[in-house]
Design an enzyme around this catalytic site. Structure first.
Site, PDB file in Angstrom:
ATOM      1  N   LYS A  13      28.391 -62.766 -44.801  1.00 19.41           N
ATOM      2  CA  LYS A  13      28.280 -61.396 -45.285  1.00 19.41           C
ATOM      3  C   LYS A  13      29.441 -61.090 -46.256  1.00 19.41           C
ATOM      4  O   LYS A  13      30.407 -61.879 -46.345  1.00 19.41           O
ATOM      5  CB  LYS A  13      28.277 -60.452 -44.076  1.00 19.41           C
ATOM      6  N   HIS A  71      25.607 -63.763 -40.453  1.00 21.27           N
ATOM      7  CA  HIS A  71      24.274 -63.517 -39.868  1.00 21.27           C
ATOM      8  C   HIS A  71      23.630 -64.845 -39.506  1.00 21.27           C
ATOM      9  O   HIS A  71      23.791 -65.824 -40.212  1.00 21.27           O
ATOM     10  CB  HIS A  71      23.377 -62.800 -40.896  1.00 21.27           C
ATOM     11  N   GLU A 124      13.016 -65.442 -42.980  1.00 16.66           N
ATOM     12  CA  GLU A 124      14.209 -65.083 -43.745  1.00 16.66           C
ATOM     13  C   GLU A 124      14.485 -66.091 -44.861  1.00 16.66           C
ATOM     14  O   GLU A 124      14.913 -65.709 -45.952  1.00 16.66           O
ATOM     15  CB  GLU A 124      15.407 -64.954 -42.790  1.00 16.66           C
TER      16      GLU A 124
HETATM   17  P1  ADP Z   1      23.016 -59.894 -34.808  1.00 20.56           P
HETATM   18  O1  ADP Z   1      23.514 -59.902 -36.234  1.00 20.56           O
HETATM   19  O2  ADP Z   1      24.074 -60.415 -33.856  1.00 20.56           O
HETATM   20  O3  ADP Z   1      21.680 -60.585 -34.642  1.00 20.56           O
HETATM   21  P2  ADP Z   1      21.663 -57.282 -34.620  1.00 20.56           P
HETATM   22  O4  ADP Z   1      20.402 -57.917 -35.102  1.00 20.56           O
HETATM   23  O5  ADP Z   1      21.600 -56.435 -33.387  1.00 20.56           O
HETATM   24  O6  ADP Z   1      22.825 -58.363 -34.367  1.00 20.56           O
HETATM   25  O7  ADP Z   1      22.266 -56.367 -35.764  1.00 20.56           O
HETATM   26  C1  ADP Z   1      22.270 -56.809 -37.106  1.00 20.56           C
HETATM   27  C2  ADP Z   1      23.566 -56.402 -37.739  1.00 20.56           C
HETATM   28  O8  ADP Z   1      23.637 -54.983 -37.794  1.00 20.56           O
HETATM   29  C3  ADP Z   1      24.829 -56.820 -36.986  1.00 20.56           C
HETATM   30  O9  ADP Z   1      25.193 -58.161 -37.212  1.00 20.56           O
HETATM   31  C4  ADP Z   1      25.836 -55.835 -37.533  1.00 20.56           C
HETATM   32  O10 ADP Z   1      26.269 -56.229 -38.845  1.00 20.56           O
HETATM   33  C5  ADP Z   1      24.993 -54.580 -37.668  1.00 20.56           C
HETATM   34  N1  ADP Z   1      25.105 -53.736 -36.473  1.00 20.56           N
HETATM   35  C6  ADP Z   1      24.495 -53.882 -35.280  1.00 20.56           C
HETATM   36  N2  ADP Z   1      24.867 -52.937 -34.402  1.00 20.56           N
HETATM   37  C7  ADP Z   1      25.738 -52.127 -35.073  1.00 20.56           C
HETATM   38  C8  ADP Z   1      26.487 -50.955 -34.731  1.00 20.56           C
HETATM   39  N3  ADP Z   1      26.404 -50.406 -33.522  1.00 20.56           N
HETATM   40  N4  ADP Z   1      27.298 -50.432 -35.682  1.00 20.56           N
HETATM   41  C9  ADP Z   1      27.385 -50.968 -36.917  1.00 20.56           C
HETATM   42  N5  ADP Z   1      26.705 -52.075 -37.300  1.00 20.56           N
HETATM   43  C10 ADP Z   1      25.894 -52.645 -36.406  1.00 20.56           C
END
Ligand code: ADP
Length: 169
Positions: A29, A135, A146
């Site tokens: 990112k 990610h 993706e």
């Molecule tokens: P991951 O990336 O671990 O698969 P998610 O799919 O739940 O997690 O979320 C995607 C992305 O959204 C996260 O990696 C993070 O960058 C952002 N994100 C998730 N939850 C939050 C939050 N509560 N506040 C800010 N950003 C968040």
């Protein structure tokens, strides 16, 4: 899976993930790029033994960020997430290997870097969910989706690393 006093349980999804070659979409990112962590992050996947099949530095447009994170559209942090992902170049990668989707998630660590185990990318290199540097696709289906979203077909290479026979018997 053999456990004492318990019947043999057949877990097809587990067996499949341990034998099938998969592809996952990994993205460094904007914070990872700005902080000079590109080499460090790529090294972790290379050293593990996965195969890089796509790689580019890319300024993500708003509509692509929204499509990529469409399942999170209703979340209160969605606008900030889109702003973050489009705030500077990202490094897009396709990584291939047996069980790579789940294994990459383990290498990356929990979404909240403060809860991510030491030794994981987020556990070692980040402190906040909104700046969690990398990610990784959460399922083989999303890996395919993706990669198709972020790469043109011609940008993904089929090749055999010289080290292949030393990694897989
Ligand atoms: P991951 O990336 O671990 O698969 P998610 O799919 O739940 O997690 O979320 C995607 C992305 O959204 C996260 O990696 C993070 O960058 C952002 N994100 C998730 N939850 C939050 C939050 N509560 N506040 C800010 N950003 C968040």
């Amino acid at each position: 899976v053999i456990t004492r006093n318990k019947p043999l349980i057949f877990l097809p999804h587990l067996v499949a993930s341990m034998t099938q070659v998969e592809t996952t979409y990994i993205m460094i990112k904007p914070d990872g790029v700005q902080r000079g962590l590109v080499g460090e992050i790529i090294t972790r996947f290379e050293k593990k033994g996965f195969k890089l099949s796509g790689l580019k530095l890319f300024q993500c447009p708003q509509d692509l960020a929204e499509e990529h994170y469409k399942d999170l559209k209703s979340k209160p942090f969605f606008p900030k997430l889109i702003e973050y992902i489009t705030s500077g170049p990202v490094v897009c990668m396709a990584w291939e290997g047996i069980g790579v989707v789940a294994s990459a998630r383990k290498l990356i660590g929990s979404t909240n870097p403060l809860q991510a185990e030491p030794g994981t990318i987020r556990g070692d290199l980040a402190v906040q969910t909104g700046r969690n540097v990398v990610h990784g696709s959460d399922s083989p289906e999303n890996g395919q989706r993706e990669i198709a979203l972020w790469f043109k077909e011609s940008e993904v290479c089929e090749w055999t690393p010289a080290q292949a026979p030393w990694l897989i018997e």
